[in-house]
Design an enzyme around this catalytic site. Structure first.
Site, PDB file in Angstrom:
ATOM      1  N   ARG A  90      -7.024  -3.492  -4.250  1.00  0.00           N
ATOM      2  CA  ARG A  90      -5.720  -2.598  -4.159  1.00  0.00           C
ATOM      3  C   ARG A  90      -5.161  -2.489  -2.771  1.00  0.00           C
ATOM      4  O   ARG A  90      -4.069  -2.764  -2.306  1.00  0.00           O
ATOM      5  CB  ARG A  90      -5.852  -1.208  -4.467  1.00  0.00           C
ATOM      6  N   TYR A 120      21.562  -4.867  -7.438  1.00  0.00           N
ATOM      7  CA  TYR A 120      20.836  -5.109  -8.732  1.00  0.00           C
ATOM      8  C   TYR A 120      20.744  -3.952  -9.586  1.00  0.00           C
ATOM      9  O   TYR A 120      20.390  -2.884  -8.924  1.00  0.00           O
ATOM     10  CB  TYR A 120      19.518  -5.910  -8.590  1.00  0.00           C
ATOM     11  N   ASP A 172      17.980  -7.664   0.401  1.00  0.00           N
ATOM     12  CA  ASP A 172      17.392  -8.331  -0.805  1.00  0.00           C
ATOM     13  C   ASP A 172      18.112  -9.733  -0.592  1.00  0.00           C
ATOM     14  O   ASP A 172      19.316 -10.051  -0.934  1.00  0.00           O
ATOM     15  CB  ASP A 172      17.881  -7.523  -2.068  1.00  0.00           C
ATOM     16  N   LYS A 213      11.735 -14.850  -9.240  1.00  0.00           N
ATOM     17  CA  LYS A 213      12.883 -15.878  -9.165  1.00  0.00           C
ATOM     18  C   LYS A 213      12.574 -16.969  -8.307  1.00  0.00           C
ATOM     19  O   LYS A 213      11.618 -17.847  -8.820  1.00  0.00           O
ATOM     20  CB  LYS A 213      14.319 -15.175  -8.515  1.00  0.00           C
TER      21      LYS A 213
HETATM   22  C1  LIG Z   1      18.679  -9.367  -6.754  1.00  0.00           C
HETATM   23  C2  LIG Z   1      17.695  -8.722  -7.441  1.00  0.00           C
HETATM   24  N1  LIG Z   1      16.661  -7.888  -6.804  1.00  0.00           N
HETATM   25  C3  LIG Z   1      15.554  -7.428  -7.428  1.00  0.00           C
HETATM   26  C4  LIG Z   1      15.358  -7.689  -8.645  1.00  0.00           C
HETATM   27  C5  LIG Z   1      14.263  -6.995  -9.429  1.00  0.00           C
HETATM   28  O1  LIG Z   1      13.131  -7.871  -9.410  1.00  0.00           O
HETATM   29  P1  LIG Z   1      11.963  -7.780 -10.714  1.00  0.00           P
HETATM   30  O2  LIG Z   1      12.620  -8.118 -11.990  1.00  0.00           O
HETATM   31  O3  LIG Z   1      11.035  -8.973 -10.423  1.00  0.00           O
HETATM   32  O4  LIG Z   1      11.194  -6.527 -10.558  1.00  0.00           O
HETATM   33  C6  LIG Z   1      16.149  -8.599  -9.604  1.00  0.00           C
HETATM   34  C7  LIG Z   1      15.889  -9.051 -10.793  1.00  0.00           C
HETATM   35  O5  LIG Z   1      16.651  -9.539 -11.546  1.00  0.00           O
HETATM   36  C8  LIG Z   1      17.148  -9.241  -8.744  1.00  0.00           C
HETATM   37  O6  LIG Z   1      18.151  -9.965  -9.381  1.00  0.00           O
END
Ligand SMILES: Cc1ncc(COP(=O)(O)O)c(C=O)c1O
Length: 424
Positions: free
Chosen positions: A70, A123, A197, A222
């Site tokens: 962990r 998001y 992000d 992604k």
């Molecule tokens: C811009 C963005 N940030 C964060 C996330 C969240 O990521 P996860 O689905 O891997 O938890 C996403 C998911 O689509 C996203 O498009």
């Protein structure tokens, strides 16, 4: 051969974090599934544990010594060293999802005395944490209409948060505007953390840390994972900002597991090749889309933004992105029916949420990724019923264009039929 600071990023990242000489010459790293690691002796064990807990006066433990998975694991460490290499920074931390990475970073750097200021759109999952979870633990949350509003604000936050380009309309924010403001308003004791992000572009196209950001966040599901076969998240940055992120990850327990870490380490070896090819195809798809009448195009490419007169965004893109990336959205005339007709006619593109993979993906933000967003917010962010988001993969670009061409024709016919039904 181990990475050498004189080598370029592509060379260093292939070798980062792994020494075959320590592993029977195996050219690729093993997957270490062990949950716990044997201390060589009690004194070293105590030094490792006391250091991990930040106990003053602890003896310095050996480097790269593991305790419990962990807190850290050799396979996780290979992936983290590779991402830190790509981002050219001190440290990277991988998590079990993008949301685990984002929530841990938010919890680590905001509190009742450290407000969160952010710019949208975000998001949906991040927006939910900011609206419904963080305020419950006493964090003051302020939404800015634009980063330009920073100068008219009173006080200072613990964190400024943004997503650029933003999901799904590719709206861009000026990272250095925030980092300059944060630098001017930070004090020795109260440093303002700028968190970006960077999921939509990734390390090959946009480098927020080079522009002064403190934390670079990713849904590694992604582009970093890149094959739609892993869910993961990441945070990278300098040691000062990352120390708390690691501390909170240890106690929340959101680290990536060894198998996920191995897949991520492998994917990062081809990150630049995948992204360069996806971008090349995306530009060809955008050039085709630009020839279509009545199609509103959402793109984070400088030339597309300039074409619609959005010179401000074009200048931001020019300043902070290597190119416009491989994501785009189009607004299909005819609302939801036409958008669904378009999506149901695609063959090469797969109808699925997510992005950044080898296969091209298409989705309907209003009813899928952003279904939970309020109608007012959807309207404000331009998430209309006709909007379709496209993520360009590694297929032949001519096949992708032919697929879109066919689907657009079906969407036009569906609109025509609907209009004639209304008139009759
Ligand atoms: C811009 C963005 N940030 C964060 C996330 C969240 O990521 P996860 O689905 O891997 O938890 C996403 C998911 O689509 C996203 O498009």
């Amino acid at each position: 051969m181990m990475p050498n600071k004189n080598h370029r990023l592509e060379t260093r990242s292939i070798f980062a974090g792994y020494d075959p000489a320590e592993n029977f010459g195996a050219v690729k790293p093993p997957i270490h599934l062990a949950s716990t690691f044997i201390f060589p002796d009690a004194r070293t064990g105590a030094a490792q544990m006391e250091t991990a807990y930040g106990i003053e006066g602890a003896e310095t433990p050996p480097e790269d010594a593991f305790i419990y998975s962990r807190l850290g694991n050799p396979t996780l460490s290979v992936a983290e060293k590779r991402l830190a290499t790509w981002d050219d920074t001190d440290l990277a931390a991988f998590f079990s999802s993008g949301m685990a990475a984002i929530s841990t970073a938010l919890m680590a750097h905001t509190s009742k005395d450290k407000a969160l200021w952010y710019v949208g759109p975000l998001y949906g999952g991040t927006q939910h944490i900011i609206d419904d979870i963080i305020p419950k633990i006493g964090v003051d949350v302020v939404k800015l209409n634009s980063l330009e509003d920073l100068d008219s604000m009173n006080g200072a936050p613990g964190m400024i948060y943004m997503e650029t380009p933003a999901n799904p309309t590719l709206q861009v924010h000026d990272i250095s505007l925030a980092t300059k403001w944060a630098k001017e308003h930070s004090t020795e004791e109260d440093k303002i953390i700028v968190a970006v992000d960077n999921t939509f572009l990734g390390p090959i196209i946009q480098r927020p840390l080079d522009l002064g950001a403190d934390l670079n966040l990713y849904s590694a599901t992604k582009y970093i994972g890149g094959h739609s076969d892993v869910v993961a998240g990441a945070v990278s940055g300098k040691e000062e900002a990352m120390a708390k992120v690691f501390e909170y990850r240890t106690f929340f327990g959101g680290m990536a597991d060894p198998w996920t870490s191995w897949l991520l380490a492998r994917s990062m070896e081809t990150l630049h090749v995948r992204v360069d090819r996806q971008v090349e195809s995306a530009r060809k798809v955008l050039d085709y889309l630009q020839t279509q009448n009545n199609l509103k195009i959402f793109s984070a490419w400088e030339e597309d933004l300039a074409k619609v007169g959005d010179y401000k965004s074009a200048a931001i893109v020019q300043k902070q992105q290597k190119n416009g990336g491989a994501l785009m959205a189009i607004e299909i005339p005819g609302g939801r029916n036409a958008a669904f007709a378009f999506l149901d006619s695609l063959d090469v593109f797969k109808l699925a949420v997510s992005l950044g993979s080898t296969e091209s993906l298409a989705e309907h933000p209003a009813s899928m990724t952003h279904a939970g967003v309020s109608p007012e917010e959807k309207e404000r962010a331009g998430i209309t019923e006709g909007l379709v988001r496209l993520s360009i993969g590694l297929e032949n670009s001519d096949d992708l264009i032919a697929d879109i061409e066919k689907a657009l024709e079906v969407a036009r016919l569906s609109l025509k039929e609907e209009t004639s039904k209304c008139l009759s």
